[in-house]
Design an enzyme around this catalytic site. Structure first.
Site, PDB file in Angstrom:
ATOM      1  N   ASP A  34     -12.866   5.978   2.570  1.00 32.79           N
ATOM      2  CA  ASP A  34     -11.432   6.006   2.873  1.00 32.79           C
ATOM      3  C   ASP A  34     -10.987   7.426   3.224  1.00 32.79           C
ATOM      4  O   ASP A  34     -10.842   8.273   2.345  1.00 32.79           O
ATOM      5  CB  ASP A  34     -10.678   5.479   1.634  1.00 32.79           C
ATOM      6  CG  ASP A  34      -9.174   5.389   1.850  1.00 32.79           C
ATOM      7  OD1 ASP A  34      -8.664   5.921   2.856  1.00 32.79           O
ATOM      8  OD2 ASP A  34      -8.499   4.782   0.991  1.00 32.79           O
TER       9      ASP A  34
ATOM     10  N   ASP B 243       0.884  -1.165   0.000  1.00 29.51           N
ATOM     11  CA  ASP B 243       0.000   0.000   0.000  1.00 29.51           C
ATOM     12  C   ASP B 243       0.921   1.215   0.000  1.00 29.51           C
ATOM     13  O   ASP B 243       1.526   1.537   1.015  1.00 29.51           O
ATOM     14  CB  ASP B 243      -0.881  -0.031   1.261  1.00 29.51           C
ATOM     15  CG  ASP B 243      -1.663   1.259   1.470  1.00 29.51           C
ATOM     16  OD1 ASP B 243      -1.603   2.158   0.604  1.00 29.51           O
ATOM     17  OD2 ASP B 243      -2.329   1.379   2.521  1.00 29.51           O
TER      18      ASP B 243
END
Ligand code: AMP
Length: 571
Positions: free
Chosen positions: A167, A6
């Site tokens: 998010d 990520d």
């Protein structure tokens, strides 16, 4: 072994699939989150992570952060005497994560799955691939961040369903609506706010602190106007308070300035009430994504949270209220995307990877021009926006709209081009302008066709044709100029290979030294002297390479810095 990475705006993580489960890899400090910060030491060695983050404040010319925002552009960052592209800075972060995974596994890592925001354009995706290549990683594939979150939750095993991923990271907010259909995941819509994140909640606490305490009367109540050293210290205090309010009902912000101590105690309800305008802003992209995907909230199978700032209880309450049910929270929101990337890596190694439809084939924003609205024949209102290509249109796309003169004897049409969604152009992003000379005629007698053509590489071509004369004027706006060519990549690989990398096993020492230097800069008087002495003792132990002494000195300095920093927090 394929690892899952990520590569975030504020923090990055690496995870892998082992013994049937996704496992996060710790960095040399024992943490899963590595700040996406890079920098150079004065001797020219490269550091990555927390040590580089500490030095953002003490050595801004040698440190960089937030470069993910510029991926896919040729905006260069100068560190000391060298200049780097965003994909090169990202490659340093990837290289550090690769090294950590290798230490963890005890074997070389050569392949990775890297996550990217769903709205990343083709150029941004290419830049991410190049970053992997520059780090010595074969990028097995790029995975959309929301798809990764869904994979962490095992949602690929369901039948057809729709999901929403909410998010909220440090500086960006993304909402994505996903649909799983016949084993393929598709991002049905994505919306967001590139300038809204956890940091804004910290700024809010700082602002209110200045209003609530006498400090504001001395230094002003605007955060932007604070002298940088004070702003940095207050930000640390406010960040700490924000995190404390995630678990406790109250928190105290306290800071000393020129001999006076200023204190403000805040409770969670007050914080939530103050943050109401920020919470309102979170609603807008959610509503837009639902509208664009033509989905009612009741049709969503589940809501997933990602990004560290969704730990805040007020954000969770907002999500629950908006959807009439609780979001899934089995994983830490700042880890869920990396875990999902590792799940995909595991599936890939078994040839069972989830397929997804990649969204680069839609325009992330609307693009249009400035127009003057005629309210009555005499009354004009300037600065309005006329979208020509609307957001979420499938690319390549070409659209045309006609405009006409608004005044008698107008000699020129000034065509100003913008991207964005606001009705007034001042609130949108200016892209470029075209001046079109025309013949003097009565109002409305000259007409111009404005054609916008947008392609998969993010290149916008604006073509204006004066209807009467057929005269054409063209402007090409390259939103993402310069994806590196394979030849450029080869050349830069050579240059980068000459950079000395600070040994990863020295990370703990280096991070502590960077922190001590920062605290030294921030403190005054006897505390500063004490830190200065500690730095000298630490340097001496490091030079003598005396392992026992280093360990002892390190523990002592840690205690000392903790005491100083928590003193300023809770005195
Ligand atoms: P990310 O980009 O996902 O790493 O998210 C970083 C953001 O999450 C920062 O703004 C942090 O302040 C915020 N954050 C992390 N932990 C917490 C917490 N326990 N409570 C509130 N915010 C947090």
């Amino acid at each position: 072994m394929i690892v899952g990475i990520d590569l975030g705006t504020t923090n990055s993580l690496v995870a892998l699939w082992r013994d049937g489960a996704a496992t996060l890899v710790p960095n040399p400090l024992g943490q899963f989150l590595t700040p996406s910060c890079v920098g150079f030491l004065d001797d020219g060695t490269l550091i990555v992570g927390q040590a580089a983050r500490e030095r953002l404040q003490t050595h801004p010319q040698l440190s960089a952060a937030l470069f993910k925002r510029y991926m896919g552009t040729s905006r260069a960052v100068t560190l000391g005497t060298q200049t780097f592209r965003p994909e090169e800075l990202s490659s340093f972060v990837l290289r550090a994560l690769k090294a950590d995974a290798e230490t963890f596994l005890g074997e070389p890592v050569t392949e990775a799955i890297i996550t990217v925001p769903a709205y990343f354009s083709d150029a941004q995706r290419k830049a991410t691939r190049v970053a992997g290549e520059l780090a010595g990683l074969k990028v097995e594939r790029l995975l959309n961040e929301p798809t990764a979150a869904a994979l962490a939750y095992g949602l690929q095993n369901r039948d057809e369903s729709k999901f929403l991923v909410f998010d909220l990271g440090g500086g960006t907010f993304d909402v994505s609506i996903l649909e799983l259909f016949e084993g393929v995941m598709e991002v049905r819509a994505s919306a967001g706010d590139n300038f809204l994140g956890g940091e804004d909640f910290v700024t809010l606490l700082m602002q209110t602190f200045l209003q609530q305490t006498a400090l504001g009367q001395r230094v002003g109540t605007r955060v932007e106007d604070l002298p940088p050293p004070l702003a940095i210290r207050l930000r640390v205090v406010a960040e700490y308070a924000k995190r404390a309010l995630t678990n406790a009902a109250t928190a105290t912000l306290q800071i000393e300035h020129t001999g006076e101590t200023y204190t403000w105690q805040v409770d969670a309800d007050t914080f939530a009430a103050l943050a109401e305008p920020l919470l309102e802003r979170l609603r807008i992209p959610v509503e837009r994504a639902l509208r664009d995907a033509r989905i009612r909230p009741a049709e969503l199978h589940s809501i997933m949270l990602a990004g560290g700032a969704t730990r805040m209880p007020m954000v969770r309450r907002l999500v629950s209220r908006m959807f009439g049910r609780f979001p899934l929270v089995n994983f830490n929101p700042d880890e869920v995307v990396a875990l999902g990337a590792a799940v995909q890596a595991g599936l890939k190694m078994r040839d069972a990877a989830l397929d997804e439809v990649v969204m680069t084939d839609v325009t992330p924003y609307s693009m249009g021009i400035e127009i003057t609205e005629r309210i009555t024949p005499e009354r004009m209102s300037k600065g309005h926006y006329l979208p020509i290509i609307e957001r979420n249109s499938v690319v390549p796309i070409s659209q045309v709209k006609s405009i006409e003169t608004v005044q008698d004897n107008q000699r020129v049409i000034e065509l100003r081009i913008f991207q964005g969604e606001s009705p007034m152009v001042v609130d949108n992003v200016f892209l470029g302008n075209l001046r079109i000379p025309i013949a003097a005629k009565p109002v409305g007698a000259v007409k111009v066709d404005v054609r916008f053509t947008y392609d998969v590489n993010g290149i916008l071509e604006a073509e204006c044709t004066v209807t009467e004369t057929g005269q054409k004027h063209v402007l090409v706006i390259e939103e993402n100029p310069g994806v590196m060519t394979p030849e450029e990549v080869r050349q830069r690989l050579q240059t980068l290979s000459t950079i000395k990398i600070h040994p990863r096993d020295q990370t703990e020492n280096r991070t502590l030294m960077a922190r001590a230097e920062r605290v030294y800069q921030q403190q005054l008087g006897s505390q500063r002297e004490a830190v200065g002495h500690a730095i000298a003792v630490f340097q001496d132990a490091l030079e003598r390479q005396d392992r026992d002494a280093i360990r002892e000195v390190r523990a002592a300095i840690k205690r000392q810095l903790d005491a100083i920093e928590s003193d300023t927090l809770f005195e």
